[in-house]
Design a protein around this motif. Structure first.
Motif, PDB file in Angstrom:
ATOM      1  N   LEU A  35       0.860  -1.181   0.000  1.00 39.58           N
ATOM      2  CA  LEU A  35       0.000   0.000   0.000  1.00 39.58           C
ATOM      3  C   LEU A  35       0.895   1.230   0.000  1.00 39.58           C
ATOM      4  CD1 LEU A  35      -1.068  -2.174   2.470  1.00 39.58           C
ATOM      5  CD2 LEU A  35      -3.120  -0.849   2.060  1.00 39.58           C
ATOM      6  N   SER A  36       0.307   2.401  -0.100  1.00 39.84           N
ATOM      7  CA  SER A  36       1.111   3.621  -0.090  1.00 39.84           C
ATOM      8  C   SER A  36       1.784   3.790   1.270  1.00 39.84           C
ATOM      9  CB  SER A  36       0.219   4.833  -0.371  1.00 39.84           C
ATOM     10  OG  SER A  36      -0.660   5.063   0.726  1.00 39.84           O
ATOM     11  N   GLY A  37       2.873   4.540   1.285  1.00 46.59           N
ATOM     12  CA  GLY A  37       3.544   4.821   2.547  1.00 46.59           C
ATOM     13  C   GLY A  37       2.607   5.485   3.546  1.00 46.59           C
ATOM     14  N   LYS A  38       1.771   6.402   3.061  1.00 45.11           N
ATOM     15  CA  LYS A  38       0.816   7.092   3.938  1.00 45.11           C
ATOM     16  C   LYS A  38      -0.181   6.108   4.537  1.00 45.11           C
ATOM     17  CE  LYS A  38      -2.587  10.849   3.926  1.00 45.11           C
ATOM     18  NZ  LYS A  38      -3.258  11.899   3.094  1.00 45.11           N
ATOM     19  N   LYS A  39      -0.665   5.185   3.719  1.00 47.26           N
ATOM     20  CA  LYS A  39      -1.639   4.207   4.201  1.00 47.26           C
ATOM     21  C   LYS A  39      -1.006   3.291   5.243  1.00 47.26           C
ATOM     22  CE  LYS A  39      -5.723   2.213   3.899  1.00 47.26           C
ATOM     23  NZ  LYS A  39      -6.965   2.925   4.234  1.00 47.26           N
ATOM     24  N   ILE A  40       0.211   2.832   4.984  1.00 44.71           N
ATOM     25  CA  ILE A  40       0.882   1.943   5.943  1.00 44.71           C
ATOM     26  C   ILE A  40       1.165   2.681   7.248  1.00 44.71           C
ATOM     27  CG2 ILE A  40       3.013   0.653   6.384  1.00 44.71           C
ATOM     28  CD1 ILE A  40       2.965  -0.119   3.393  1.00 44.71           C
ATOM     29  N   THR A  41       1.532   3.957   7.161  1.00 44.69           N
ATOM     30  CA  THR A  41       1.734   4.758   8.372  1.00 44.69           C
ATOM     31  C   THR A  41       0.453   4.815   9.198  1.00 44.69           C
ATOM     32  OG1 THR A  41       3.447   6.083   7.301  1.00 44.69           O
ATOM     33  CG2 THR A  41       2.373   7.046   9.229  1.00 44.69           C
ATOM     34  N   GLY A  42      -0.681   4.974   8.530  1.00 44.47           N
ATOM     35  CA  GLY A  42      -1.964   4.992   9.222  1.00 44.47           C
ATOM     36  C   GLY A  42      -2.313   3.652   9.849  1.00 44.47           C
ATOM     37  N   LEU A  43      -1.996   2.570   9.159  1.00 46.45           N
ATOM     38  CA  LEU A  43      -2.266   1.235   9.704  1.00 46.45           C
ATOM     39  C   LEU A  43      -1.384   0.964  10.923  1.00 46.45           C
ATOM     40  CD1 LEU A  43      -2.523  -0.637   6.298  1.00 46.45           C
ATOM     41  CD2 LEU A  43      -4.394  -0.380   7.946  1.00 46.45           C
ATOM     42  N   LEU A  44      -0.121   1.369  10.852  1.00 50.81           N
ATOM     43  CA  LEU A  44       0.758   1.226  12.020  1.00 50.81           C
ATOM     44  C   LEU A  44       0.215   2.029  13.210  1.00 50.81           C
ATOM     45  CD1 LEU A  44       4.247   1.426  10.284  1.00 50.81           C
ATOM     46  CD2 LEU A  44       3.430  -0.508  11.645  1.00 50.81           C
ATOM     47  N   ALA A  45      -0.316   3.217  12.938  1.00 51.59           N
ATOM     48  CA  ALA A  45      -0.875   4.037  14.019  1.00 51.59           C
ATOM     49  C   ALA A  45      -2.049   3.339  14.702  1.00 51.59           C
ATOM     50  CB  ALA A  45      -1.318   5.394  13.468  1.00 51.59           C
ATOM     51  N   GLN A  46      -2.784   2.509  13.942  1.00 49.83           N
ATOM     52  CA  GLN A  46      -3.903   1.769  14.538  1.00 49.83           C
ATOM     53  C   GLN A  46      -3.439   0.806  15.623  1.00 49.83           C
ATOM     54  OE1 GLN A  46      -6.434  -0.112  11.598  1.00 49.83           O
ATOM     55  NE2 GLN A  46      -6.484   1.724  10.320  1.00 49.83           N
ATOM     56  N   ILE A  47      -2.170   0.364  15.564  1.00 51.45           N
ATOM     57  CA  ILE A  47      -1.630  -0.518  16.607  1.00 51.45           C
ATOM     58  C   ILE A  47      -0.594   0.224  17.462  1.00 51.45           C
ATOM     59  CG2 ILE A  47      -2.129  -2.655  15.351  1.00 51.45           C
ATOM     60  CD1 ILE A  47       0.933  -2.748  14.668  1.00 51.45           C
ATOM     61  N   ASP A  48      -0.635   1.562  17.380  1.00 49.46           N
ATOM     62  CA  ASP A  48       0.230   2.417  18.199  1.00 49.46           C
ATOM     63  C   ASP A  48       1.707   2.193  17.895  1.00 49.46           C
ATOM     64  OD1 ASP A  48       0.629   4.445  20.061  1.00 49.46           O
ATOM     65  OD2 ASP A  48       0.835   3.042  21.750  1.00 49.46           O
ATOM     66  N   ARG A  49       2.021   2.100  16.606  1.00 46.60           N
ATOM     67  CA  ARG A  49       3.400   1.958  16.169  1.00 46.60           C
ATOM     68  C   ARG A  49       3.696   3.015  15.105  1.00 46.60           C
ATOM     69  NH1 ARG A  49       3.004  -0.622  20.115  1.00 46.60           N
ATOM     70  NH2 ARG A  49       3.822  -2.713  20.575  1.00 46.60           N
ATOM     71  N   GLU A  62       7.158  -9.693  -6.433  1.00 46.63           N
ATOM     72  CA  GLU A  62       7.167  -8.364  -7.030  1.00 46.63           C
ATOM     73  C   GLU A  62       5.799  -7.829  -7.439  1.00 46.63           C
ATOM     74  OE1 GLU A  62       7.374 -11.133 -10.585  1.00 46.63           O
ATOM     75  OE2 GLU A  62       8.071 -11.115  -8.502  1.00 46.63           O
ATOM     76  N   HIS A  63       4.706  -8.513  -7.150  1.00 46.53           N
ATOM     77  CA  HIS A  63       3.391  -7.990  -7.532  1.00 46.53           C
ATOM     78  C   HIS A  63       3.080  -6.705  -6.757  1.00 46.53           C
ATOM     79  CE1 HIS A  63       1.955 -12.159  -9.139  1.00 46.53           C
ATOM     80  NE2 HIS A  63       2.823 -11.555  -9.939  1.00 46.53           N
ATOM     81  N   ARG A  64       2.381  -5.796  -7.420  1.00 48.90           N
ATOM     82  CA  ARG A  64       2.177  -4.447  -6.882  1.00 48.90           C
ATOM     83  C   ARG A  64       1.491  -4.451  -5.516  1.00 48.90           C
ATOM     84  NH1 ARG A  64       2.344   0.810  -8.280  1.00 48.90           N
ATOM     85  NH2 ARG A  64       0.729   2.199  -7.479  1.00 48.90           N
ATOM     86  N   ASP A  65       0.576  -5.395  -5.299  1.00 50.38           N
ATOM     87  CA  ASP A  65      -0.127  -5.412  -4.012  1.00 50.38           C
ATOM     88  C   ASP A  65       0.760  -5.900  -2.868  1.00 50.38           C
ATOM     89  OD1 ASP A  65      -0.264  -7.965  -5.272  1.00 50.38           O
ATOM     90  OD2 ASP A  65      -1.914  -8.573  -3.982  1.00 50.38           O
ATOM     91  N   HIS A  66       2.048  -6.115  -3.177  1.00 50.53           N
ATOM     92  CA  HIS A  66       3.023  -6.492  -2.148  1.00 50.53           C
ATOM     93  C   HIS A  66       4.209  -5.528  -2.070  1.00 50.53           C
ATOM     94  CE1 HIS A  66       1.245 -10.482  -1.193  1.00 50.53           C
ATOM     95  NE2 HIS A  66       0.728 -10.286  -2.389  1.00 50.53           N
ATOM     96  N   ILE A  67       4.399  -4.673  -3.083  1.00 53.92           N
ATOM     97  CA  ILE A  67       5.593  -3.806  -3.091  1.00 53.92           C
ATOM     98  C   ILE A  67       5.296  -2.318  -3.263  1.00 53.92           C
ATOM     99  CG2 ILE A  67       7.029  -5.670  -4.018  1.00 53.92           C
ATOM    100  CD1 ILE A  67       7.006  -4.030  -6.722  1.00 53.92           C
ATOM    101  N   HIS A  68       4.041  -1.928  -3.360  1.00 58.37           N
ATOM    102  CA  HIS A  68       3.689  -0.549  -3.714  1.00 58.37           C
ATOM    103  C   HIS A  68       4.419   0.493  -2.863  1.00 58.37           C
ATOM    104  CE1 HIS A  68       1.445   2.891  -5.037  1.00 58.37           C
ATOM    105  NE2 HIS A  68       0.796   3.038  -3.900  1.00 58.37           N
ATOM    106  N   GLY A  69       4.527   0.260  -1.555  1.00 61.20           N
ATOM    107  CA  GLY A  69       5.143   1.252  -0.674  1.00 61.20           C
ATOM    108  C   GLY A  69       6.566   0.952  -0.254  1.00 61.20           C
ATOM    109  N   VAL A  70       7.158  -0.090  -0.827  1.00 62.84           N
ATOM    110  CA  VAL A  70       8.504  -0.505  -0.385  1.00 62.84           C
ATOM    111  C   VAL A  70       9.531   0.612  -0.584  1.00 62.84           C
ATOM    112  CG1 VAL A  70      10.444  -2.058  -0.864  1.00 62.84           C
ATOM    113  CG2 VAL A  70       8.127  -2.989  -0.684  1.00 62.84           C
ATOM    114  N   GLY A  71       9.587   1.161  -1.785  1.00 68.33           N
ATOM    115  CA  GLY A  71      10.596   2.176  -2.088  1.00 68.33           C
ATOM    116  C   GLY A  71      10.431   3.432  -1.248  1.00 68.33           C
ATOM    117  N   VAL A  72       9.196   3.911  -1.136  1.00 71.85           N
ATOM    118  CA  VAL A  72       8.925   5.136  -0.371  1.00 71.85           C
ATOM    119  C   VAL A  72       9.352   4.974   1.089  1.00 71.85           C
ATOM    120  CG1 VAL A  72       7.072   6.590   0.529  1.00 71.85           C
ATOM    121  CG2 VAL A  72       7.055   5.904  -1.866  1.00 71.85           C
TER     122      VAL A  72
END
Length: 267
Positions: A35-49, A62-72
């Motif tokens: 997912l996007s870096g922003k989305k993953i940041t929000g998901l981590l916040a849901q578990i207080d991380r 390498e499929h997109r639904d597994h690497i979309h936010g890796v680089g960011v």
């Protein structure tokens, strides 16, 4: 950090994006960042991380639904990224430039030690260049991630037997897929040996690999179009019960979501 801790959260699982969080006494690791870096940041916040506390990202394929936010995430938080050589070649053009010191080869069939956790990699059957998934080992406890595979070989079943918890693929209900709107070629791909495990297939794999240590099964990578949480959960529960496992008491069946992080679970 507590040196004895071994915590898991399925941050997101589904066709729209996948991300698993693993936390031990010394390590905070993502498996995939689909997912996007922003989305993953929000998901981590849901578990207080927070993403700035992460140490590494492991990539399954390498499929997109597994690497979309890796680089960011790797660039912003200076994270080490681990994947096998063929996966690196395939995903490199898709994730943007990452400093060479952050790029690590994690060969299929090998075990990587990061701090206090050992991570065992194993190949699966999926339509990617060299898909591999992971089993985490710490203090005689283990967690297995197994999604994105068209079938589960006897070799893999042996590797992942009797873990404390699993994230197991329950991608589709076969009947919903067959009558759904996907083109026939897409249906064939999903149903094939290099596609995805159905609810029934995932449940049958579970009956083969769970053991007396197993306490929890997360149902992962559900299709938005060709599955329902209730259907996946019912299929897993009924199949385990038919094989004399006490699903719901001995083994907890847990839903996952593409938008809502699962609460942290301590092994």
């Amino acid at each position: 950090m507590d040196n004895n801790q071994f915590n898991i959260s399925v941050l997101a699982s589904g066709s729209s994006g996948n991300c698993l969080y693993v936390e031990t006494g010394t390590q905070r690791i993502l498996v995939d960042a689909g997912l996007s870096g922003k989305k993953i940041t929000g998901l981590l916040a849901q578990i207080d991380r927070k993403p700035e506390d992460l140490d590494a990202i492991l990539v399954t394929h390498e499929h997109r639904d597994h690497i979309h936010g890796v680089g960011v995430l790797a660039r912003k938080y200076n994270l080490d990224v681990y994947a096998n050589e063929d996966t690196w070649k395939a995903m490199d053009p898709m994730i943007g430039k990452i400093d060479v010191v952050q790029k690590h080869i994690f060969n299929m069939g090998s075990t990587l030690t990061l701090g206090d956790v050992d991570i065992e990699s194993f190949g699966v059957s999926h339509d990617a260049v060299a898909p591999q998934f992971y089993q985490f080992h710490k203090d005689k406890k283990s967690f297995v991630l197994l999604t994105d595979t068209g079938y589960c070989s006897d070799r893999v079943r042996g590797i992942i037997k009797n873990a404390d918890a699993y994230l197991m693929e329950s991608n589709h209900d076969i009947n919903m897929l067959r009558v759904g709107s996907y083109p026939w070629s897409t249906k064939q791909r999903i149903l094939g040996d290099r596609g995805h495990l159905s609810n029934v297939d995932g449940a049958l794999v579970a009956t083969d690999v769970i053991g007396d240590k197993t306490k929890r099964i997360y149902l992962g990578h559900l299709s938005r179009e060709n599955n329902l949480k209730e259907l996946a959960n019912m299929t897993m529960t009924q199949t385990l019960q038919e094989h004399d496992f006490d699903a719901g008491k001995q083994i907890l069946i847990c839903d996952t979501d593409p938008e809502i992080a699962c609460p942290l679970f301590s092994l």
